[in-house]
Design a protein around this motif. Sequence first.
Motif, short mmCIF file in Angstrom:
data_model
loop_
_atom_site.label_atom_id
_atom_site.label_comp_id
_atom_site.label_asym_id
_atom_site.label_seq_id
_atom_site.Cartn_x
_atom_site.Cartn_y
_atom_site.Cartn_z
N GLY A 98 31.23 -14.76 -85.63
CA GLY A 98 30.10 -14.99 -84.75
C GLY A 98 30.43 -15.51 -83.37
N LEU A 99 31.69 -15.86 -83.14
CA LEU A 99 32.11 -16.40 -81.85
C LEU A 99 32.78 -15.29 -81.02
N ALA A 100 32.52 -15.31 -79.73
CA ALA A 100 33.12 -14.31 -78.84
C ALA A 100 34.59 -14.61 -78.65
N VAL A 144 40.95 -8.02 -71.97
CA VAL A 144 41.93 -7.31 -72.77
C VAL A 144 41.49 -7.26 -74.23
N ILE A 145 40.86 -8.33 -74.70
CA ILE A 145 40.33 -8.42 -76.06
C ILE A 145 38.87 -8.79 -75.97
N ASP A 146 38.03 -8.14 -76.76
CA ASP A 146 36.63 -8.54 -76.83
C ASP A 146 36.19 -8.48 -78.29
N GLY A 147 34.90 -8.55 -78.50
CA GLY A 147 34.39 -8.57 -79.87
C GLY A 147 34.16 -10.00 -80.35
N PHE A 148 33.93 -10.13 -81.65
CA PHE A 148 33.52 -11.43 -82.20
C PHE A 148 34.30 -11.72 -83.48
N PHE A 183 35.77 -18.18 -76.17
CA PHE A 183 34.80 -17.79 -75.15
C PHE A 183 33.39 -18.27 -75.47
N THR A 184 33.05 -18.38 -76.74
CA THR A 184 31.87 -19.15 -77.15
C THR A 184 32.31 -20.05 -78.29
N HIS A 185 31.69 -21.24 -78.38
CA HIS A 185 32.18 -22.19 -79.37
C HIS A 185 31.08 -23.21 -79.68
#
Length: 253
Positions: A244-246, A237-241, A160-162
């Motif tokens: 450091g990446l979402a 359904v899944i979140d967090g990091f 989701f972030t990269h």
Amino acid sequence: MPALYLSHGAPPLADDPVWPGQLAAWSAALPRPRAILMISAHWEEAPLALGATETVPLVYDFWGFPERYYQVRYEAPGAPALAESVRKLLRAPGMPVQDIPDRGLDHGAYVPLVEMFPDAGIPVLQVSMPTLDPQCLLEIGRRLAPLRDEGVLIVGSGFFTHNLAALRHAGGGVPGWSAEFDDWGQRALAAADVDALLDFEHKAPDGKLAHPRTEHFAPLFVALGAAEGDPVGGRSVIDGFWMGLAKRSVQFG
């Protein structure tokens, strides 16, 4: 079947104390798919290509990891019938489809599948991304949507972030650009704001910093297209990091 976008992680995901269990719980809550169609951030090929339709060795497309990560096996059955359906749905003037029969599953495909379906009993087909253009990938997803009614789980696998380069200069913790993009993306998905998501490089805070190259966000648009017309937006359904990446992962339908 629903359509999914998941953050897949690098091979050490298997050692994380939380994330493998989250993926396993997610798959346990799904109907068992008849087959799985994977679109991974790690296979760009034009024209659009279909991978192996029989079991072939995995693609260990990473470097510098301990040897044990290169010993992982995932011998899922091939999916020739699904490949034929994909050809029929996608092949059109201006959109040729090619076959690369010796191309195995890359880590964007098998790393999450090992956690979600560890018995490797479901046929899997991987297809390439022929472009990173969000609108084109949305259209590919639309064309693939009828497969959901046939029991096929369509999975876009990215992150989701990269931005690994920026992480190296960020110190510890979650960098602001990753957290801000993740929050914006969660709200856009929940609202089914497809127009904003398509223009994420300009409309999201730190869009170009969260994704300096967009291959890890691009699989989301295949899942979005496949889910078009569903009455609700994407459900996280899944979140967090992770490092450091979402790792936000979303279910449509």
